[in-house]
Design a protein around this motif. Structure first.
Motif, PDB file in Angstrom:
ATOM      1  N   ALA A 164      67.778  37.318  39.612  1.00 47.56           N
ATOM      2  CA  ALA A 164      68.614  37.364  38.293  1.00 47.56           C
ATOM      3  C   ALA A 164      67.586  37.134  37.051  1.00 47.56           C
ATOM      4  N   ASP A 165      67.804  37.890  36.115  1.00 48.82           N
ATOM      5  CA  ASP A 165      67.042  37.916  34.893  1.00 48.82           C
ATOM      6  C   ASP A 165      67.458  36.479  34.176  1.00 48.82           C
ATOM      7  N   HIS A 166      68.812  36.076  34.260  1.00 45.86           N
ATOM      8  CA  HIS A 166      69.098  34.676  33.767  1.00 45.86           C
ATOM      9  C   HIS A 166      69.804  33.934  34.790  1.00 45.86           C
ATOM     10  N   CYS A 167      69.351  32.937  35.144  1.00 47.38           N
ATOM     11  CA  CYS A 167      70.305  32.030  36.081  1.00 47.38           C
ATOM     12  C   CYS A 167      70.470  30.500  35.588  1.00 47.38           C
ATOM     13  N   ILE A 168      71.803  30.401  35.509  1.00 46.71           N
ATOM     14  CA  ILE A 168      71.959  28.968  35.042  1.00 46.71           C
ATOM     15  C   ILE A 168      72.538  28.249  36.345  1.00 46.71           C
TER      16      ILE A 168
END
Ligand SMILES: O=C(CO)[C@@H](O)[C@H](O)[C@H](O)[C@H](O)COP(=O)(O)O
Length: 202
Positions: A164-168
């Motif tokens: 993932a480019d962004h992972c919360i």
């Protein structure tokens, strides 16, 4: 055990669950989750402004959250405005059952992503464990297709983090708490996207 005892025990348990949910949300305030959500909302607004679309996917409770969040964008979140280009890959019973039956359950999102996704689109994978093969493969496929990849997971979201480019990663490993927290994050992103796409005068 009497009905009264069951009720008293249930209330104690329910209080503990609510306290746990509050603690998770408090930890989110302290862990920079909202800062990540703002960054993701910027990415989504940029994609929508460029004519791209947003897709969500997940299993079980997260499948419903995927549809819910897509609907916040296609419909409305807080106020009237034009619909936005979003959909859930979990919502298509025919596609999920056909791909699951004819290929494998691990492919149910990846195959849809490859068929529907275009460079610049944004793919949101929701997985409380962060390790469901179909969600991980869906994100991998999205990345291969030149899409922006976003994962919403529980504390142990390493497999999604890797693709993932962004992972919360919300700070809990309890499935119900993670679902609640990820929905909160999703609502925050939808609210920010709505405001970013259709600002209202103060
Ligand atoms: O909603 C619940 C229980 O709260 C379950 O249906 C849960 O979503 C399912 O076990 C999912 O298969 C879990 O998958 P994931 O979130 O770990 O990717």
């Amino acid at each position: 055990m009497t009905v009264e005892n069951v009720t008293a025990h249930g209330l104690v348990t329910a209080r503990a669950r609510l306290s746990d949910a509050i603690a998770v949300k408090q930890a989110m305030l302290d862990d920079g989750v909202l800062e990540q959500a703002v960054a993701i909302a910027h990415v989504v607004v940029a994609a929508l402004r460029a004519g791209n679309k947003i897709m969500f996917f997940g299993n079980g409770g997260s499948s419903m959250d995927a549809g819910h969040l897509a609907a916040e964008l296609t419909g409305r979140f807080a106020y009237d405005r034009p619909g936005l280009a979003a959909f859930s890959l979990s919502d298509s019973t025919a596609a999920v059952t056909a791909i699951g039956n004819d290929y494998s359950y691990a492919e149910v999102f990846a195959r849809q992503v490859l068929g529907l996704g275009r460079p610049g689109d944004v793919a949101f994978g929701l997985s409380t464990s962060g390790s469901s093969a179909n969600v991980v493969r869906g994100l991998q496929a999205a990345r291969r297709a030149g899409m922006v990849t976003v994962a919403l997971t529980g504390a142990d979201g390493r497999q999604c983090l890797a693709v993932a480019d962004h992972c919360i990663r919300v700070p809990s490993s309890n499935t119900a708490r993670v679902q609640e927290a990820c929905l909160h994050v999703g609502h925050t992103i939808c609210e920010l996207v709505e405001a970013g796409m259709f600002p209202r005068s103060p």
